[in-house]
Design an enzyme around this catalytic site. Structure first.
Site, PDB file in Angstrom:
ATOM      1  N   SER A 135       0.790  -1.231   0.000  1.00  0.00           N
ATOM      2  CA  SER A 135       0.000   0.000   0.000  1.00  0.00           C
ATOM      3  C   SER A 135       0.818   1.275   0.000  1.00  0.00           C
ATOM      4  O   SER A 135       0.244   2.377  -0.113  1.00  0.00           O
ATOM      5  CB  SER A 135      -0.951  -0.001   1.200  1.00  0.00           C
ATOM      6  OG  SER A 135      -1.982  -0.946   1.000  1.00  0.00           O
TER       7      SER A 135
ATOM      8  N   GLY B 221       2.735   9.812   6.709  1.00  0.00           N
ATOM      9  CA  GLY B 221       3.296   8.548   6.262  1.00  0.00           C
ATOM     10  C   GLY B 221       2.298   7.587   5.680  1.00  0.00           C
ATOM     11  O   GLY B 221       1.095   7.857   5.603  1.00  0.00           O
ATOM     12  N   HIS B 222       2.833   6.431   5.272  1.00  0.00           N
ATOM     13  CA  HIS B 222       2.022   5.329   4.766  1.00  0.00           C
ATOM     14  C   HIS B 222       2.826   4.043   4.871  1.00  0.00           C
ATOM     15  O   HIS B 222       4.035   4.029   4.633  1.00  0.00           O
ATOM     16  CB  HIS B 222       1.623   5.555   3.305  1.00  0.00           C
ATOM     17  CG  HIS B 222       0.267   5.004   2.977  1.00  0.00           C
ATOM     18  ND1 HIS B 222      -0.008   3.648   2.960  1.00  0.00           N
ATOM     19  CD2 HIS B 222      -0.898   5.622   2.682  1.00  0.00           C
ATOM     20  CE1 HIS B 222      -1.288   3.468   2.656  1.00  0.00           C
ATOM     21  NE2 HIS B 222      -1.852   4.655   2.481  1.00  0.00           N
TER      22      HIS B 222
ATOM     23  N   GLY C  72       2.793  -0.386   4.042  1.00  0.00           N
ATOM     24  CA  GLY C  72       2.294  -1.324   3.049  1.00  0.00           C
ATOM     25  C   GLY C  72       2.728  -2.740   3.359  1.00  0.00           C
ATOM     26  O   GLY C  72       3.767  -2.964   3.989  1.00  0.00           O
TER      27      GLY C  72
ATOM     28  N   GLY D 170       4.453 -11.655   2.721  1.00  0.00           N
ATOM     29  CA  GLY D 170       5.767 -11.844   3.298  1.00  0.00           C
ATOM     30  C   GLY D 170       6.713 -10.679   3.095  1.00  0.00           C
ATOM     31  O   GLY D 170       7.934 -10.849   3.210  1.00  0.00           O
TER      32      GLY D 170
END
Length: 459
Positions: free
Chosen positions: A58, A296-297, A299, A303
């Site tokens: 993401s 922020g982000h 993701g 794994g």
């Protein structure tokens, strides 16, 4: 603050959490610092370096949102316009909602769309178009604009807007609008590009305590706008510096205005008790940490985990990439971000302290919760609460690729106050903060985990 350097810290942290391979970058004090450790794969190992490619999950979403901001700046997209202005074939079971959902609601997760949709539409150039057609069967989780709920579906639909407006595939449009002008030569969506370079594979921890290679490397093409980019720590730090800057590339090319970049970091909607942040801007999660505003982000892929955090007022950024599941990879990334904030900025990020166990309060929240793809089970043994999160068996059975393993139970503590907040205090969800939702009668009807709504269901 510690006197340990970045390389020493990530080597120790990777060993502590058992991550096969990691890459970290920091922008602070006007200079870049990089550190890498470990291997790309436990079965075919190569050393991870600063150019090794990882799946971003993401962390792709800010690319999609920034592309739409550029199209808006060019007058080609109105963020407050209904999605149907650009994708007239967009249909939902709720016709009125399909008419009302706006582009901006996709970008700040208030469209009422569910987190994910179980749909495979191939790897052709029509993958997104076919995916959007399947939305005709997707029930909303809330009316448009009524609440925040993190949605991969919404960002994939946003990617289709980009295709319709530009006349290009999503991947080509992102390259033309962002990757090429910014010089992000190690960022791509295509496995044909990736396989000619060094790349990290995902790893999941088995019940025997050993890692196995994750056999689904990245998500399907229709999910590229929400989670399909592949990049290196060097490119991501350059991307971070662009968002900290004035909208120009390093060669002086104007890509976006400084005002548009600032607009992306201005609050559009508040979040309640979420690990993701206190509020949402345009795509970015906004959070106040020890008196400073972070942007922020994060993701996740099968794994693999990625984290990108900016502190605009300090001209600071940190990127952490790891190639293992949540027990190791997510924990490592979170530790890196906290260490970097404290050691470069003197900013300390701490979790709140849960309340002592209360049996009546615990039994109020015990139960099963679900969304389109996953279930959450909250249980008590009379001395404490546990939370268990996993993919629905029918989704796993129908999948033609490997899916990440379910997470084992972890401790959950309720937080002080009357906001029905909680904190996970162990396992792969360690540090996750969220809240419960009640109806008008006061009954618990749902739980938010990682920004995603799970609805309570009968057991």
């Amino acid at each position: 603050m510690s006197r340990v350097g970045l390389s020493d810290f990530i080597e120790a942290a990777a060993a502590k959490f058992g991550v096969p391979g990691v890459a970290v970058g920091v922008w602070a004090g006007g200079r870049e610092v990089y550190a890498s450790h470990g291997v790309t794969s436990v079965t075919n190992p190569l050393p991870v370096d600063q150019d090794t490619l990882f799946v971003l999950g993401s962390v792709t979403k800010p690319f999609t949102a920034t592309a739409l901001m550029r199209l808006a700046a060019e007058g080609r997209v109105d963020l407050e316009a209904p999605v149907r202005r650009y994708v007239p074939e967009f249909v939902l079971p709720d016709e009125r909602a399909a008419e009302q959902i706006t582009v901006s609601q996709l970008l700040n997760h208030t469209a009422g769309l569910d987190w994910r949709m179980s749909a495979e539409t191939g790897e052709g150039d029509d993958a997104l178009a076919a995916y959007v057609a399947k939305l005709a069967d997707l029930e909303l989780i809330a009316p448009p604009g009524a609440r925040v709920s993190y949605s991969q579906v919404g960002y994939d639909l946003a990617g289709r807007i980009i295709e319709k407006v530009t006349g290009l595939t999503y991947e080509r449009a992102i390259a033309v609008l962002l990757l090429q002008p910014l010089g992000l030569s190690h960022t791509t969506f295509a496995t044909n590009d990736v396989m000619t370079r060094r790349f990290a594979v995902g790893h999941n921890l088995g019940e025997d305590g050993t890692f196995s290679v994750a056999r689904q490397w990245k998500d399907s093409r229709a999910n590229n706008p929400g989670g399909g980019a592949v990049s290196s720590v060097v490119d991501l730090l350059r991307w971070a510096r662009f968002h900290l800057g004035d909208g120009r590339a390093e060669d002086g090319t104007r890509v976006l205005s400084a005002a548009a970049l600032r607009q992306m970091t201005e609050q559009t909607v508040e979040l309640r008790a979420s690990t993701l942040g206190d509020a949402l801007g345009i795509c970015w999660f906004l959070r106040d940490v020890d008196g400073v505003r972070t942007v922020g982000h994060g993701g996740s892929a099968n794994g693999q985990f990625a984290e990108l955090l900016l502190v605009p007022e300090r001209d600071f950024a940190v990127v952490a990439l790891s190639n293992s599941g949540p027990d190791a990879g997510l924990a490592f990334n979170q530790a890196v971000v906290r260490w970097a904030l404290e050691n470069y900025l003197g900013v300390v990020d701490q979790d709140p302290e849960p309340l002592p166990y209360d049996d009546a309060a615990a039994r109020d929240v015990v139960g099963r919760y679900e969304n389109e793809m996953m279930t959450i089970d909250i249980a008590t043994d009379g001395t404490g609460l546990t939370i268990e999160c996993g993919i629905k068996p029918q989704i796993r059975a129908a999948a033609d690729t490997e899916l990440p393993p379910d997470l084992p139970p972890a401790d959950l503590g309720l937080l002080p106050g009357d906001a029905d907040e909680y904190l996970v205090t162990g396992g792969g969800l360690n540090g996750q903060r969220g809240s419960f939702t009640r109806d008008e009668a006061g009954a618990i009807t749902g739980i938010d985990l990682a920004g995603r709504l799970f609805t309570r269901v009968p057991r």
